[in-house]
Design a protein around this motif. Structure first.
Motif, mmCIF file in Angstrom:
data_model
loop_
_atom_site.group_PDB
_atom_site.id
_atom_site.type_symbol
_atom_site.label_atom_id
_atom_site.label_comp_id
_atom_site.label_asym_id
_atom_site.label_seq_id
_atom_site.Cartn_x
_atom_site.Cartn_y
_atom_site.Cartn_z
ATOM 1 N N LEU A 1 0.829 -1.212 0.000
ATOM 2 C CA LEU A 1 0.000 0.000 0.000
ATOM 3 C C LEU A 1 0.861 1.259 0.000
ATOM 4 O O LEU A 1 0.541 2.247 -0.669
ATOM 5 C CB LEU A 1 -0.922 -0.013 1.224
ATOM 6 C CG LEU A 1 -2.041 -1.061 1.196
ATOM 7 C CD1 LEU A 1 -2.754 -1.107 2.540
ATOM 8 C CD2 LEU A 1 -3.030 -0.783 0.073
ATOM 9 N N VAL A 2 1.965 1.229 0.746
ATOM 10 C CA VAL A 2 2.859 2.389 0.799
ATOM 11 C C VAL A 2 3.631 2.540 -0.504
ATOM 12 O O VAL A 2 3.716 3.629 -1.088
ATOM 13 C CB VAL A 2 3.828 2.273 1.994
ATOM 14 C CG1 VAL A 2 4.886 3.378 1.937
ATOM 15 C CG2 VAL A 2 3.072 2.324 3.306
ATOM 16 N N LEU B 1 -7.796 -6.282 -5.563
ATOM 17 C CA LEU B 1 -6.453 -5.751 -5.332
ATOM 18 C C LEU B 1 -5.671 -5.613 -6.633
ATOM 19 O O LEU B 1 -4.854 -4.706 -6.784
ATOM 20 C CB LEU B 1 -5.684 -6.668 -4.369
ATOM 21 C CG LEU B 1 -6.122 -6.685 -2.906
ATOM 22 C CD1 LEU B 1 -5.342 -7.725 -2.136
ATOM 23 C CD2 LEU B 1 -5.929 -5.304 -2.270
ATOM 24 N N LEU B 2 -5.936 -6.514 -7.572
ATOM 25 C CA LEU B 2 -5.181 -6.538 -8.822
ATOM 26 C C LEU B 2 -5.640 -5.465 -9.807
ATOM 27 O O LEU B 2 -4.826 -4.908 -10.551
ATOM 28 C CB LEU B 2 -5.303 -7.921 -9.465
ATOM 29 C CG LEU B 2 -4.530 -8.170 -10.756
ATOM 30 C CD1 LEU B 2 -3.031 -8.045 -10.517
ATOM 31 C CD2 LEU B 2 -4.857 -9.557 -11.305
ATOM 32 N N LEU B 3 -6.929 -5.156 -9.799
ATOM 33 C CA LEU B 3 -7.464 -4.204 -10.768
ATOM 34 C C LEU B 3 -6.937 -2.788 -10.505
ATOM 35 O O LEU B 3 -6.682 -2.411 -9.363
ATOM 36 C CB LEU B 3 -8.997 -4.209 -10.701
ATOM 37 C CG LEU B 3 -9.685 -5.501 -11.171
ATOM 38 C CD1 LEU B 3 -11.186 -5.411 -10.930
ATOM 39 C CD2 LEU B 3 -9.391 -5.769 -12.642
ATOM 40 N N PRO B 4 -6.771 -1.991 -11.566
ATOM 41 C CA PRO B 4 -6.285 -0.600 -11.408
ATOM 42 C C PRO B 4 -7.384 0.321 -10.896
ATOM 43 O O PRO B 4 -7.846 1.228 -11.591
ATOM 44 C CB PRO B 4 -5.846 -0.234 -12.831
ATOM 45 C CG PRO B 4 -6.718 -1.062 -13.717
ATOM 46 C CD PRO B 4 -6.943 -2.363 -12.983
ATOM 47 N N LEU B 5 -7.794 0.089 -9.657
ATOM 48 C CA LEU B 5 -8.869 0.861 -9.048
ATOM 49 C C LEU B 5 -8.281 1.914 -8.106
ATOM 50 O O LEU B 5 -7.099 1.858 -7.765
ATOM 51 C CB LEU B 5 -9.797 -0.084 -8.268
ATOM 52 C CG LEU B 5 -10.487 -1.175 -9.095
ATOM 53 C CD1 LEU B 5 -11.215 -2.147 -8.181
ATOM 54 C CD2 LEU B 5 -11.456 -0.551 -10.097
ATOM 55 N N PRO B 6 -9.091 2.896 -7.684
ATOM 56 C CA PRO B 6 -8.596 3.884 -6.710
ATOM 57 C C PRO B 6 -8.052 3.212 -5.453
ATOM 58 O O PRO B 6 -8.505 2.132 -5.049
ATOM 59 C CB PRO B 6 -9.849 4.721 -6.402
ATOM 60 C CG PRO B 6 -10.711 4.570 -7.615
ATOM 61 C CD PRO B 6 -10.469 3.184 -8.127
ATOM 62 N N ALA B 7 -7.083 3.852 -4.829
ATOM 63 C CA ALA B 7 -6.413 3.271 -3.666
ATOM 64 C C ALA B 7 -7.388 2.936 -2.551
ATOM 65 O O ALA B 7 -7.214 1.937 -1.832
ATOM 66 C CB ALA B 7 -5.344 4.231 -3.157
ATOM 67 N N SER B 8 -8.445 3.749 -2.403
ATOM 68 C CA SER B 8 -9.397 3.510 -1.319
ATOM 69 C C SER B 8 -10.087 2.154 -1.448
ATOM 70 O O SER B 8 -10.473 1.547 -0.451
ATOM 71 C CB SER B 8 -10.448 4.622 -1.286
ATOM 72 O OG SER B 8 -11.137 4.700 -2.524
ATOM 73 N N ALA C 1 -0.132 6.569 3.223
ATOM 74 C CA ALA C 1 0.693 6.819 4.407
ATOM 75 C C ALA C 1 0.868 5.534 5.209
ATOM 76 O O ALA C 1 -0.038 4.696 5.267
ATOM 77 C CB ALA C 1 0.053 7.892 5.279
ATOM 78 N N ALA C 2 2.044 5.382 5.830
ATOM 79 C CA ALA C 2 2.367 4.139 6.539
ATOM 80 C C ALA C 2 1.352 3.827 7.638
ATOM 81 O O ALA C 2 0.942 2.675 7.813
ATOM 82 C CB ALA C 2 3.778 4.238 7.127
ATOM 83 N N GLY C 3 0.935 4.851 8.395
ATOM 84 C CA GLY C 3 -0.027 4.633 9.473
ATOM 85 C C GLY C 3 -1.362 4.134 8.943
ATOM 86 O O GLY C 3 -1.974 3.220 9.499
ATOM 87 N N THR C 4 -1.815 4.738 7.833
ATOM 88 C CA THR C 4 -3.080 4.318 7.217
ATOM 89 C C THR C 4 -2.962 2.907 6.663
ATOM 90 O O THR C 4 -3.890 2.094 6.802
ATOM 91 C CB THR C 4 -3.460 5.287 6.079
ATOM 92 O OG1 THR C 4 -3.537 6.612 6.599
ATOM 93 C CG2 THR C 4 -4.800 4.900 5.462
ATOM 94 N N ALA C 5 -1.817 2.593 6.054
ATOM 95 C CA ALA C 5 -1.607 1.258 5.503
ATOM 96 C C ALA C 5 -1.650 0.206 6.609
ATOM 97 O O ALA C 5 -2.265 -0.857 6.450
ATOM 98 C CB ALA C 5 -0.268 1.200 4.773
ATOM 99 N N ALA C 6 -1.016 0.485 7.739
ATOM 100 C CA ALA C 6 -1.030 -0.459 8.857
ATOM 101 C C ALA C 6 -2.443 -0.663 9.376
ATOM 102 O O ALA C 6 -2.837 -1.783 9.733
ATOM 103 C CB ALA C 6 -0.124 0.050 9.977
ATOM 104 N N PHE D 1 -8.665 -5.998 0.723
ATOM 105 C CA PHE D 1 -8.082 -6.597 1.923
ATOM 106 C C PHE D 1 -9.152 -7.228 2.809
ATOM 107 O O PHE D 1 -8.981 -8.340 3.320
ATOM 108 C CB PHE D 1 -7.296 -5.546 2.717
ATOM 109 C CG PHE D 1 -5.892 -5.349 2.228
ATOM 110 C CD1 PHE D 1 -4.870 -6.183 2.639
ATOM 111 C CD2 PHE D 1 -5.583 -4.336 1.332
ATOM 112 C CE1 PHE D 1 -3.569 -6.007 2.186
ATOM 113 C CE2 PHE D 1 -4.295 -4.151 0.867
ATOM 114 C CZ PHE D 1 -3.284 -4.987 1.293
ATOM 115 N N VAL D 2 -10.256 -6.518 3.004
ATOM 116 C CA VAL D 2 -11.329 -7.036 3.859
ATOM 117 C C VAL D 2 -11.943 -8.287 3.241
ATOM 118 O O VAL D 2 -12.223 -9.271 3.941
ATOM 119 C CB VAL D 2 -12.403 -5.949 4.099
ATOM 120 C CG1 VAL D 2 -13.603 -6.538 4.822
ATOM 121 C CG2 VAL D 2 -11.818 -4.804 4.906
#
Length: 319
Positions: A163-164, A219-226, A170-175, A232-233
């Motif tokens: 994610l980073v 996760l694989l598709l070129p979608l927005p980061a959000s 941001a690392a905190g958000t990724a964690a 993941f869920v």
């Protein structure tokens, strides 16, 4: 762990990791074997749900001591005391475990009657003569465990780095997002514990794999980061019923006579996946790119799905 708290050097930490691993492996194999033979599928799911609770508590305990008391040793001391308390509880309740083992009848869902007939035949097959690995369905089951634990640990260890590095989060958000992944596994196992009262293990395993694969595709598709959070869920929720479901199916699929030994084999292969796949991905990411992450996750999920479906075909039982 008590030794960790008083270890004078790194060499002692490495040496003490050996009995720590041996103890963890023995507990894992024995406890899963006991629950698989004596309790129902929802108990197995809840057992692994509370594994998630414990896995969450460990870092919380350690972070408290590191942040407030600047001492990682106190964290290991606290967890060691908890483990000693568990040992005392287990010793006191040992007669109860023996009574349950003698009285409880392993779950035999009506949907799996033909599967149980197959297991009864396998139960009388002498493992020493044919070899435990030659029992029909054992090898693809072990492959499924390898890729399950491999992908579970790879997502947990490398998800934040992906994610980073690839999504510029941001690392905190990724964690935090990776913690939602573990939350999905924990909550999913609590929910599927109730669902197993109505649906067979095999269907839950299949649905879980499909949900995890959908998460891998997201996760694989070129979608927005959000939307990576959704991926993941979904992977976490999908993985939730697979591991406890496969473990609980061991006596039903391969017979009680072989289940204890097979449980040990399954734990060994599972830990092999946890040990090898994350560092292999790390090496590949260092040589190529961390953007390989969703491809590796999806490939592992597909191999796991193909392996479990192969077991179903080899046992030739109805879904």
């Amino acid at each position: 762990m008590l030794g960790f708290s008083i270890a004078p050097s790194m060499v002692w930490l490495v040496m003490l990791a050996i009995p720590l691993g041996l103890g963890a492996g023995a507990v894992d194999a024995a406890l899963n074997h006991y629950v698989a033979e004596n309790y129902k599928a929802h108990h197995m799911n809840w057992l692994h749900c509370f594994w998630g609770v414990g896995a969450t508590m460990g870092p919380i305990i350690m972070s408290y001591y590191v942040a407030d008391q600047h001492s990682w040793r106190s964290g290991y001391t606290t967890v060691a005391i908890i483990q000693f308390a568990l040992v005392l509880i287990l010793l006191v309740t040992l007669p109860m475990w023996k009574r349950v083992s003698a009285l409880r009848v392993p779950e035999q869902p009506p949907q799996l009657e033909e599967e149980n007939d197959t297991a009864d035949k396998l139960q009388h097959q002498p493992a020493a003569k044919s070899g435990i690995l030659r029992i029909k369905g054992v090898k693809p089951t072990l492959i499924a465990f390898l890729f399950y634990c491999g992908v579970e640990s790879t997502v947990g260890l490398w998800g934040a780095s992906y994610l980073v590095g690839a999504k510029n989060i941001a690392a905190g958000t990724a964690a935090m997002w990776v913690s939602f992944y573990y939350g999905g596994i924990t909550v999913g196992r609590m929910i599927t514990g109730f669902i197993t009262m109505k649906i067979s293990n095999r269907l839950l395993i299949r649905f879980g794999q499909l949900i995890a694969i959908v998460g891998g595709i997201v996760l694989l598709l070129p979608l927005p980061a959000s939307l990576s959070l959704v991926g993941f869920v979904l992977v976490g929720l999908g993985l939730a019923p697979i591991y406890p479901g496969l473990l609980h199916e061991t006596p039903a699929r391969f017979g009680k006579a072989h289940s204890a030994k097979l449980m040990g084999y399954q734990m060994a292969v599972a830990y092999t996946g946890t040990t090898l796949l994350p560092p292999l991905f790390g090496f590949a990411a260092a040589q190529i790119s961390v953007q390989l992450f969703p491809y590796v996750v999806l490939v592992c999920l597909l191999f796991m799905w193909l392996s479990t479906e192969k077991v179903n075909r080899q046992l030739m039982t109805p879904a």
